[in-house]
Design a protein around this motif. Structure first.
Motif: not given
Length: 49
Positions: A10-18, A36-45
């Motif tokens: 978390i502090e020094d490494g890289e994340s695996v996804m957003t 909840p139907d008014k929102f959309q999920l995005y993984i890595d954009g």
């Protein structure tokens, strides 16, 4: 939200996804709990259906 494999990364490494949970219509006052139907999920954009 940034996702990490290990707590130590978390502090020094890289994340695996957003992950993002964004409203479909920008600027609207929807809340995720009641609309909840008014929102959309995005993984890595990329939109997840």
């Amino acid at each position: 939200m940034n996702i990490y494999l290990w707590k130590e990364d978390i502090e020094d490494g890289e994340s695996v996804m957003t992950a993002e949970y964004r409203p479909v219509e920008y600027g609207k006052d929807y809340d995720v709990v009641n609309n909840p139907d008014k929102f959309q999920l995005y993984i890595d954009g990329k939109e997840i259906k």
